[in-house]
Write a protein that holds these residues in place. Structure first.
Motif, PDB file in Angstrom:
ATOM      1  N   THR A   1      -4.662  -7.599  -6.621  1.00 38.88           N
ATOM      2  CA  THR A   1      -3.910  -7.813  -5.383  1.00 38.88           C
ATOM      3  C   THR A   1      -4.492  -7.129  -4.160  1.00 38.88           C
ATOM      4  N   GLY A   2      -5.544  -6.336  -4.307  1.00 33.19           N
ATOM      5  CA  GLY A   2      -6.051  -5.629  -3.142  1.00 33.19           C
ATOM      6  C   GLY A   2      -7.306  -4.871  -3.437  1.00 33.19           C
ATOM      7  N   GLN A   3      -7.615  -3.941  -2.563  1.00 39.32           N
ATOM      8  CA  GLN A   3      -8.883  -3.224  -2.633  1.00 39.32           C
ATOM      9  C   GLN A   3      -8.777  -1.893  -3.351  1.00 39.32           C
ATOM     10  N   GLN A   4      -7.578  -1.512  -3.746  1.00 35.79           N
ATOM     11  CA  GLN A   4      -7.398  -0.220  -4.387  1.00 35.79           C
ATOM     12  C   GLN A   4      -6.772  -0.377  -5.768  1.00 35.79           C
TER      13      GLN A   4
ATOM     14  N   ALA B   1      -3.529  -3.721   0.231  1.00 33.35           N
ATOM     15  CA  ALA B   1      -3.253  -5.087  -0.204  1.00 33.35           C
ATOM     16  C   ALA B   1      -4.123  -6.110   0.509  1.00 33.35           C
ATOM     17  N   ASP B   2      -4.460  -7.182  -0.205  1.00 35.19           N
ATOM     18  CA  ASP B   2      -5.146  -8.319   0.409  1.00 35.19           C
ATOM     19  C   ASP B   2      -4.213  -9.117   1.309  1.00 35.19           C
ATOM     20  N   ILE B   3      -2.915  -9.115   0.974  1.00 36.76           N
ATOM     21  CA  ILE B   3      -1.931  -9.919   1.690  1.00 36.76           C
ATOM     22  C   ILE B   3      -0.832  -9.001   2.197  1.00 36.76           C
ATOM     23  N   SER B   4      -0.504  -9.102   3.462  1.00 39.59           N
ATOM     24  CA  SER B   4       0.515  -8.234   4.049  1.00 39.59           C
ATOM     25  C   SER B   4       1.879  -8.907   4.019  1.00 39.59           C
TER      26      SER B   4
ATOM     27  N   SER C   1       2.680 -10.131  -5.097  1.00 40.48           N
ATOM     28  CA  SER C   1       1.792 -11.156  -4.560  1.00 40.48           C
ATOM     29  C   SER C   1       0.675 -11.579  -5.500  1.00 40.48           C
ATOM     30  N   GLN C   2       0.610 -11.022  -6.694  1.00 44.31           N
ATOM     31  CA  GLN C   2      -0.478 -11.358  -7.618  1.00 44.31           C
ATOM     32  C   GLN C   2      -0.341 -12.803  -8.099  1.00 44.31           C
TER      33      GLN C   2
ATOM     34  N   TYR D   1      -0.646 -18.038   0.584  1.00 46.09           N
ATOM     35  CA  TYR D   1      -1.654 -17.138   1.148  1.00 46.09           C
ATOM     36  C   TYR D   1      -2.662 -16.690   0.098  1.00 46.09           C
ATOM     37  N   ARG D   2      -2.194 -16.428  -1.109  1.00 44.08           N
ATOM     38  CA  ARG D   2      -3.097 -16.001  -2.180  1.00 44.08           C
ATOM     39  C   ARG D   2      -4.134 -17.083  -2.469  1.00 44.08           C
ATOM     40  N   LEU D   3      -3.690 -18.311  -2.572  1.00 43.98           N
ATOM     41  CA  LEU D   3      -4.607 -19.409  -2.879  1.00 43.98           C
ATOM     42  C   LEU D   3      -5.524 -19.706  -1.696  1.00 43.98           C
TER      43      LEU D   3
END
Length: 629
Positions: free
Chosen positions: A61-64, A70-73, A80-81, A126-128
């Protein structure tokens, strides 16, 4: 490579994010320690790391991880996964699941009254869309490399982009079709346009991907392109209005004749090889031979509150023991409806019909259907002086009786498995389905619990089958399908029990067997005998023997739909299946709380699609909202 795909490579994420969002791609960073696309795509090794991010963006879901960058806010990061959203949109909206949590927008999904501002359908969009953006960036930049292997890397990225668009088309219908990095507001493509793009991409890359089984675990090969084409063509009539069942048969058959195989290894020795598919070591216990496309998880190195961590924790509550599932506690949310549970009920009549002709020997007693007064539950003659019956019994006692005549009955004086004329009543200590035999040649009998279809994995203790109110965890059976223990019963790698190792198959061979059978029945020109054979392969694994086998007369479209439910529940397929059968929104098929009604009601057919997010419509005047929203 499994571990490579479970590492979140921050520098790759950041550089891909910049590439996807900025028009001027020629700028170099001021900070000499920063990575840019120049570094990421400087050689084939670095590019392989960027490719790993394309896979990881569906799993994480993100960079950490599990939270923090998170990749998506604007939505809880764990929510959001991708596969968690797939469960919410494709399972929670159906007869397969309910959830007791009251997070804004979540009850709307099972009640089927969501709007264009629903957080969960918006997060999935948004994820897709982000996955498409990452793939476009990779394809554009990797094209500059000269290493021969880059061609297969790009083919993998094109598959992942096609997979993202398949989801977008299935869930939202017509969406923007963007195949390169751009800052222009995109126009909206029709569902037909998206379908044609996916089809063309998959046909073009099938021979660019590595051969069947030749790629590393967790990465797709050419069989994945065939499998996605199988899904695409099976649903073509929904997506485009034109049936493509012949092609569905063709590409399903391609998959079935590949190197992939149904798992038959009962690694934990519990009598079935089905549960191995959902254990913490499913990358090594034999299940991996069935997995065509997976999301890889590692409790230490790729942490998320989605994925299998969500499926394990969220399904534990009530009096369930979380340690049996390899985690430190339950979230008390997910359960299922009686519609799914009842699909696993044994068809006692069909089982008995397979035994032989009826005899005059039968069962009598207060454990039987008609108590001590009869008529008796008639046994079937299986040989000379041998008889058998599958019987639903309650707690109580029984005896064997001939022709409902108390002058000729058998009981068991010593409770030792041998019968005596006029002997003592035989105790049945627990209600259930039993397989009972009587051998008058040796004056012996057996009473064994009939396990039936072992794919139905439910926790019933303290739970009610009927759901009176969704928030109470004790309403509805809990599902025990996914676990964070390996085939030896050991907990996954995270000793704290927070995060789960179990990989999730997005496409596995069993689904393709079912695709083949359905497409054949729908006129695709397949071999009905082969379809029956493949279904029986799944059912023999489920039953542990041939007692659940079917013949060609049993193979109907509704049987296949029910078999898909039994085989694939909670794997993100159900909504799409119900839509294909015209059962999702109509009143033809109801389940508890469908349409926000306790007994279920039909809803408007526009809910076969989710709305485009209101925020997207507001910011892009080129887009038109789906009807009804």
């Amino acid at each position: 490579m499994k571990q490579k795909f479970k590492y979140l490579i921050v520098i790759m994420i950041l550089s891909l994010g910049v590439i996807s969002c900025h028009e001027d791609l020629d700028q170099s960073p001021i900070d000499p320690d920063s990575f840019t696309e120049e570094d990421v795509f400087s050689n084939i090794t670095e590019a392989q790391g960027a490719l790993a991010k394309l896979y990881a963006s569906l799993a994480l879901t993100g960079q950490q991880g599990p939270a923090g960058q998170a990749d998506i806010s604007d939505i809880d990061e764990g929510f959001s996964q991708y596969s968690r959203m797939l469960f919410n949109l494709n399972e929670l909206t159906t007869d397969h699941a309910v959830v007791g949590w009251g997070d804004a927008g979540l009850p709307d999904l099972h009640g089927m009254y969501w709007s264009g501002s629903n957080d969960f359908s918006e997060a999935m969009y948004y994820r897709l869309a982000q996955e498409v953006s990452f793939c476009n960036s990779f394809i554009d930049n990797a094209a500059g490399l000269t290493d021969p292997e880059v061609e297969s890397f790009i083919a993998e990225a094109r598959f992942l982009r096609a997979f993202a668009y398949y989801n977008l088309m299935d869930l939202y219908g017509g969406v923007p079709l963007v195949t390169s990095v751009t800052t222009e507001l995109p126009s909206q493509a029709s569902r037909n346009d998206i379908f044609n793009f996916i089809e063309t991409e998959l046909l073009e890359i099938q021979d660019l991907l590595k051969p069947s089984g030749a790629n590393e675990y967790g990465r797709v090969d050419k069989v994945a392109s065939w499998a996605l084409l199988s899904k695409l063509y099976l649903n073509a009539e929904v997506f485009t209005g034109t049936a493509r069942y012949t092609e569905a048969v063709t590409f399903s058959n391609n998959v079935m004749t590949s190197s992939y195989s149904i798992n038959t290894t009962d690694a934990n020795g519990n009598g079935t090889a089905y549960d191995e598919l959902f254990l913490a070591d499913n990358n090594t216990n034999g299940a991996q031979n069935e997995f065509i496309f997976t999301l890889n998880f590692d409790g230490l190195r790729s942490q998320t509150f989605g994925g299998s961590t969500f499926l394990v924790h969220a399904a534990i509550g009530g009096n369930m023991d979380a340690t049996e599932f390899g985690v430190n506690g339950g979230w008390g949310g997910l359960r299922t409806t009686k519609n799914l549970v009842n699909k696993f009920n044994a068809d006692v009549s069909a089982l008995n019909n397979s035994l032989g002709t009826l005899s005059k020997w039968g069962l009598v007693g207060d454990a039987t259907l008609n108590l001590w007064n009869g008529p008796d539950m008639e046994m079937h003659e299986t040989g000379s002086n041998t008889y058998a019956i599958y019987a639903d019994l309650t707690q109580g006692e029984m005896k064997f009786r001939f022709d409902e005549d108390w002058g000729n009955n058998y009981g068991d004086d010593n409770n030792d498995g041998s019968v005596e004329a006029g002997g003592s009543n035989i105790p049945i200590t627990e209600a259930g389905t039993y397989f009972i035999t009587l051998d008058l040649n040796t004056l012996t009998y057996t009473i064994t619990t009939f396990k039936g279809d072992t794919r139905g994995m439910f926790h019933k203790d303290g739970q009610t089958l009927e759901i009176e109110e969704i928030p109470s965890f004790e309403n509805g059976y809990a599902v025990t399908k996914f676990k964070n223990v390996d085939s030896n019963g050991n907990q996954g790698s995270d000793a704290a029990g927070d995060f789960v190792d179990t990989d999730l198959a997005l496409i596995r061979l069993a689904e393709i067997y079912l695709n083949y059978a359905e497409a054949t029945l729908r006129g695709g020109g397949g071999d009905l005998g082969l379809a029956v054979t493949k279904i029986n392969e799944l059912r023999q694994r489920a039953f542990g023997n041939t007692s659940g086998n079917i013949n060609s007369g049993d193979l109907t479209l509704d049987f296949v739909l029910d078999e898909r439910s039994r085989e694939l529940y909670w794997e993100g397929q159900r909504r799409s299946d119900l839509i294909r059968y015209n059962y999702f929104t109509t009143s033809t098929y109801l389940w508890p709380f469908k349409g926000d009604s306790k007994d279920g009601v039909g809803v408007e057919d526009y809910r076969n699609l989710f709305p485009l997010p209101n925020n997207i419509i507001t910011t892009n005047p080129n887009l038109t909202q789906n009807p009804g929203y």
